[in-house]
Design an enzyme around this catalytic site. Structure first.
Site, PDB file in Angstrom:
ATOM      1  N   GLY A  60       0.825  -1.202   0.000  1.00 10.50           N
ATOM      2  CA  GLY A  60       0.000   0.000   0.000  1.00 10.50           C
ATOM      3  C   GLY A  60       0.852   1.243   0.000  1.00 10.50           C
ATOM      4  O   GLY A  60       2.033   1.216  -0.371  1.00 10.50           O
ATOM      5  N   CYS A  61       0.281   2.343   0.414  1.00 11.35           N
ATOM      6  CA  CYS A  61       1.013   3.608   0.445  1.00 11.35           C
ATOM      7  C   CYS A  61       2.290   3.457   1.271  1.00 11.35           C
ATOM      8  O   CYS A  61       2.262   2.972   2.402  1.00 11.35           O
ATOM      9  CB  CYS A  61       0.136   4.709   1.046  1.00 11.35           C
ATOM     10  SG  CYS A  61       0.998   6.279   1.259  1.00 11.35           S
ATOM     11  N   PHE A  62       3.400   3.887   0.684  1.00 13.90           N
ATOM     12  CA  PHE A  62       4.675   3.671   1.374  1.00 13.90           C
ATOM     13  C   PHE A  62       4.845   4.528   2.616  1.00 13.90           C
ATOM     14  O   PHE A  62       5.704   4.248   3.446  1.00 13.90           O
ATOM     15  CB  PHE A  62       5.877   3.855   0.435  1.00 13.90           C
ATOM     16  CG  PHE A  62       5.812   4.983  -0.550  1.00 13.90           C
ATOM     17  CD1 PHE A  62       5.180   6.182  -0.266  1.00 13.90           C
ATOM     18  CD2 PHE A  62       6.409   4.837  -1.795  1.00 13.90           C
ATOM     19  CE1 PHE A  62       5.144   7.211  -1.196  1.00 13.90           C
ATOM     20  CE2 PHE A  62       6.377   5.861  -2.736  1.00 13.90           C
ATOM     21  CZ  PHE A  62       5.737   7.055  -2.430  1.00 13.90           C
ATOM     22  N   TRP A  63       4.036   5.564   2.793  1.00 14.40           N
ATOM     23  CA  TRP A  63       4.157   6.387   3.995  1.00 14.40           C
ATOM     24  C   TRP A  63       4.028   5.551   5.264  1.00 14.40           C
ATOM     25  O   TRP A  63       4.838   5.666   6.187  1.00 14.40           O
ATOM     26  CB  TRP A  63       3.083   7.466   4.006  1.00 14.40           C
ATOM     27  CG  TRP A  63       3.207   8.513   2.955  1.00 14.40           C
ATOM     28  CD1 TRP A  63       4.274   8.757   2.131  1.00 14.40           C
ATOM     29  CD2 TRP A  63       2.212   9.482   2.600  1.00 14.40           C
ATOM     30  NE1 TRP A  63       4.000   9.805   1.292  1.00 14.40           N
ATOM     31  CE2 TRP A  63       2.757  10.274   1.550  1.00 14.40           C
ATOM     32  CE3 TRP A  63       0.926   9.751   3.070  1.00 14.40           C
ATOM     33  CZ2 TRP A  63       2.037  11.318   0.974  1.00 14.40           C
ATOM     34  CZ3 TRP A  63       0.213  10.788   2.498  1.00 14.40           C
ATOM     35  CH2 TRP A  63       0.765  11.564   1.463  1.00 14.40           C
TER      36      TRP A  63
END
Length: 234
Positions: A60-63
């Site tokens: 998913g979002c790497f953040w």
């Protein structure tokens, strides 16, 4: 439904959006994926002193994935970036179209004497993302958000495959694991403004709803692996 990934500059606007987003989160359940308590891998690489090693995961979002692994003992550095595609198209605006073959990923540099590859996988499967969501995580959808392990050696591939099989046979999840196993190719660091995003913007609404709960779950479920001060990507 997809939440735009950016910061809200106006406190009033942020407050109003928080009310709306909070209600939607309650209605559509797009906040952080619930953690799953799972057993450690039965097959793993033994901890041993040696050169630093790397692992590359897409979840998913790497953040949020970066934010989780920056708090893991034995991890020296975590870089957000793109894997699975070509260097020429490893740019956020292009990757966001879902047509480049990339997955938003993190490259984890770790000390194999302190944390094993299997232990990293356990955190990845338990709190960093939901491995049963196909081409999406929470509010984000598209192949760039797929669950994928980019293995850097046959040893990593063997550990990952054995663990996926183990978790499947144990019925650790209500749905089937869809995590892909792909050989590591090029890893291309994301733009600087994406790096350490959770640490730099803990009040960003996207981070508050989707990612801070993951970090809290890491501390709660893996206290022996928890480090209070996150490492930096540089």
């Amino acid at each position: 439904m997809q939440v735009m990934k950016h910061r809200w500059s106006s406190p009033l606007l942020a407050a109003l959006v928080a009310i709306v987003v909070g209600g939607l989160a309650e209605s559509f359940s797009y906040a952080a994926e619930a953690p799953v308590v799972i057993d450690p891998p039965k097959f793993d690489q033994p901890k041993a002193a040696g050169a630093l090693q790397t692992a590359v995961f897409g979840g998913g979002c790497f953040w949020g994935v970066q934010g989780v692994f920056e708090h893991v003992r034995g991890v020296q550095k975590v870089v957000s970036g793109y894997a699975g595609g070509n260097k020429a198209t490893a740019q956020y605006e292009l990757v966001a179209t879902g047509t480049t073959g990339h997955a938003e990923s993190v490259q984890i540099t770790y000390d194999p004497a302190v944390v094993s590859y299997g232990e990293l996988l356990r955190i990845f499967f338990s709190v960093a993302h939901d491995p049963t969501q196909l081409n999406r995580q929470g509010p984000d959808s598209g192949t760039q958000y797929r669950s994928v392990i980019f293995y850097g050696s046959e040893a990593q591939k063997s550990v990952a495959q054995a663990y996926i099989t183990q978790l499947g046979q144990a019925h650790a999840y209500a749905r089937q694991i869809v995590t892909q196993l792909s050989p590591a190719g090029g890893f291309y660091p994301a733009e600087d403004y994406h790096q350490d995003y959770l640490v730099q913007h803990p009040r960003d609404l996207y981070i508050v709803y989707n990612d801070l709960p993951k970090v809290a779950n890491l501390q709660r479920l893996f206290p022996a692996s928890w480090r209070g001060t996150p490492v930096s990507w540089r």
